[in-house]
Design an enzyme around this catalytic site. Sequence first.
Site, PDB file in Angstrom:
ATOM      1  N   HIS A 298      13.802 -25.115  -9.489  1.00 28.55           N
ATOM      2  CA  HIS A 298      12.973 -24.029  -8.817  1.00 28.55           C
ATOM      3  C   HIS A 298      11.525 -24.443  -8.800  1.00 28.55           C
ATOM      4  CE1 HIS A 298      16.324 -21.807 -10.541  1.00 28.55           C
ATOM      5  NE2 HIS A 298      16.208 -22.021 -11.608  1.00 28.55           N
TER       6      HIS A 298
ATOM      7  N   HIS B  19       3.763 -25.464 -15.359  1.00 31.74           N
ATOM      8  CA  HIS B  19       4.673 -25.552 -13.948  1.00 31.74           C
ATOM      9  C   HIS B  19       3.875 -25.104 -13.007  1.00 31.74           C
ATOM     10  CE1 HIS B  19       5.778 -21.548 -15.266  1.00 31.74           C
ATOM     11  NE2 HIS B  19       5.597 -21.131 -14.027  1.00 31.74           N
TER      12      HIS B  19
ATOM     13  N   HIS C 148       3.707 -23.080  -8.861  1.00 31.53           N
ATOM     14  CA  HIS C 148       4.474 -22.533  -7.540  1.00 31.53           C
ATOM     15  C   HIS C 148       3.427 -22.757  -6.302  1.00 31.53           C
ATOM     16  CE1 HIS C 148       6.729 -19.989 -10.529  1.00 31.53           C
ATOM     17  NE2 HIS C 148       5.653 -20.018 -11.185  1.00 31.53           N
TER      18      HIS C 148
ATOM     19  N   GLU D 101       0.120 -21.868   6.208  1.00 32.61           N
ATOM     20  CA  GLU D 101      -0.432 -22.975   6.405  1.00 32.61           C
ATOM     21  C   GLU D 101      -0.389 -23.807   5.024  1.00 32.61           C
ATOM     22  OE1 GLU D 101      -1.909 -20.044   8.621  1.00 32.61           O
ATOM     23  OE2 GLU D 101      -3.058 -20.345   7.214  1.00 32.61           O
TER      24      GLU D 101
ATOM     25  N   HIS E  40       0.907 -22.755 -13.942  1.00 32.13           N
ATOM     26  CA  HIS E  40       1.172 -21.748 -14.859  1.00 32.13           C
ATOM     27  C   HIS E  40       1.248 -22.413 -16.373  1.00 32.13           C
ATOM     28  CE1 HIS E  40       2.958 -18.192 -12.101  1.00 32.13           C
ATOM     29  NE2 HIS E  40       1.546 -18.135 -12.288  1.00 32.13           N
TER      30      HIS E  40
ATOM     31  N   THR F  90       7.555 -14.362 -13.781  1.00 31.15           N
ATOM     32  CA  THR F  90       7.626 -14.256 -12.232  1.00 31.15           C
ATOM     33  C   THR F  90       8.895 -14.620 -11.661  1.00 31.15           C
ATOM     34  OG1 THR F  90       6.718 -15.995 -11.772  1.00 31.15           O
ATOM     35  CG2 THR F  90       5.194 -14.650 -11.911  1.00 31.15           C
ATOM     36  N   THR F  91       9.572 -15.019 -12.710  1.00 33.78           N
ATOM     37  CA  THR F  91      11.103 -15.599 -12.479  1.00 33.78           C
ATOM     38  C   THR F  91      12.062 -14.767 -13.088  1.00 33.78           C
ATOM     39  OG1 THR F  91      11.255 -17.379 -13.669  1.00 33.78           O
ATOM     40  CG2 THR F  91      10.173 -17.749 -11.446  1.00 33.78           C
TER      41      THR F  91
HETATM   42  N1  LIG Z   1       6.482 -18.163 -13.925  1.00 35.74           N
HETATM   43  S1  LIG Z   1       6.180 -17.582 -15.325  1.00 35.74           S
HETATM   44  O1  LIG Z   1       5.863 -16.288 -15.092  1.00 35.74           O
HETATM   45  O2  LIG Z   1       5.145 -18.408 -15.723  1.00 35.74           O
HETATM   46  C1  LIG Z   1       7.407 -18.128 -16.285  1.00 35.74           C
HETATM   47  C2  LIG Z   1       7.117 -18.847 -17.484  1.00 35.74           C
HETATM   48  C3  LIG Z   1       8.173 -18.914 -18.347  1.00 35.74           C
HETATM   49  C4  LIG Z   1       9.618 -18.470 -18.305  1.00 35.74           C
HETATM   50  O3  LIG Z   1      10.871 -18.717 -18.760  1.00 35.74           O
HETATM   51  C5  LIG Z   1      11.683 -18.390 -17.934  1.00 35.74           C
HETATM   52  S2  LIG Z   1      13.139 -18.229 -18.334  1.00 35.74           S
HETATM   53  N2  LIG Z   1      11.050 -17.716 -16.817  1.00 35.74           N
HETATM   54  C6  LIG Z   1       9.887 -18.189 -16.838  1.00 35.74           C
HETATM   55  C7  LIG Z   1       8.577 -17.719 -15.866  1.00 35.74           C
HETATM   56 ZN   LIG Z   2       5.276 -19.771 -13.143  1.00 37.99          ZN
END
Ligand SMILES: NS(=O)(=O)c1ccc2oc(=S)[nH]c2c1
Ligand SMILES: [Zn+2]
Length: 247
Positions: A65, A91, A93, A98, A105, A185-186
């Site tokens: 991801h 991590h 995103h 563009e 995060h 957000t996931t």
């Molecule tokens: N993208 S985020 O909201 O920072 C985030 C952080 C930690 C997480 O652990 C799982 S499972 N999904 C996640 C999404």
């Molecule tokens: Zn994230």
Amino acid sequence: MSHAWGYSAENGPEKWVTKLPHRRWVPASPPSTIVPADASYDAGLKPLCLKYDAKDCIDILNNGHSFQVTILTEGLQTDPISGVYRLKQFHFHWGGAERSWLRLHLVHWNTKYPSFGEAASKSDGLAVVGVFLKVNRAENAQLQKVLDTFDAIKTKGTQTTFPGFDPTTLLPGCLDYWTYDGSLTTPPLLESVTWIVCKETISVSPAQMASFRALQFSGAGEAACCMVDNYRPPQPLKGRAVKASFQ
Ligand SMILES: NS(=O)(=O)c1ccc2oc(=S)[nH]c2c1
Ligand SMILES: [Zn+2]
């Protein structure tokens, strides 16, 4: 690619809620842009104090991801909310028209709970520090240390050691921030996140942006699928108050 959640038309954000049958609504995750005028200054908010010791840096993994760097160190010492939070991983995103933006995060969990997993289900369990990265001419030399591992984590499930990296080197100079309650957000989109979004951005070069986009969602031996637009589209604030640590 597996039928699990992802970012394609078949398994992307529009389809995620169907994977969460117990949810009658789609929890609001942070809006991708904060309208400063909508925020209200809160003099009670503490300065953001982030201390990480790179000595316990663990590894960097392509999880299909994004990529995630796991670090076991002290995290937020003081924060807008009470308690001590420990950094679990960070991590990114990236995407947009563009190919213009990235989001860092830094994911922390409240150590009043026994583990990250426990904390993730509690309303005050997680604190995610978000930093916006803008693509322009400048190149972030510390970020380049992360990008230098990309050849070893090109495909889903690959990882490599990543010793001695201090995530504070990725932070902007000024740590003014906005904060609001939201969700992951996931999937599983748990509503356990205090979002802490830095006002100041950091810069990356177009070449560095291209390196992110050369990573793959797909695993070795699968049809190559470049890792792009791995973000959840902006969600409405739904009446949530956004507080600012600065005037
Ligand atoms: N993208 S985020 O909201 O920072 C985030 C952080 C930690 C997480 O652990 C799982 S499972 N999904 C996640 C999404
Ligand atoms: Zn994230």
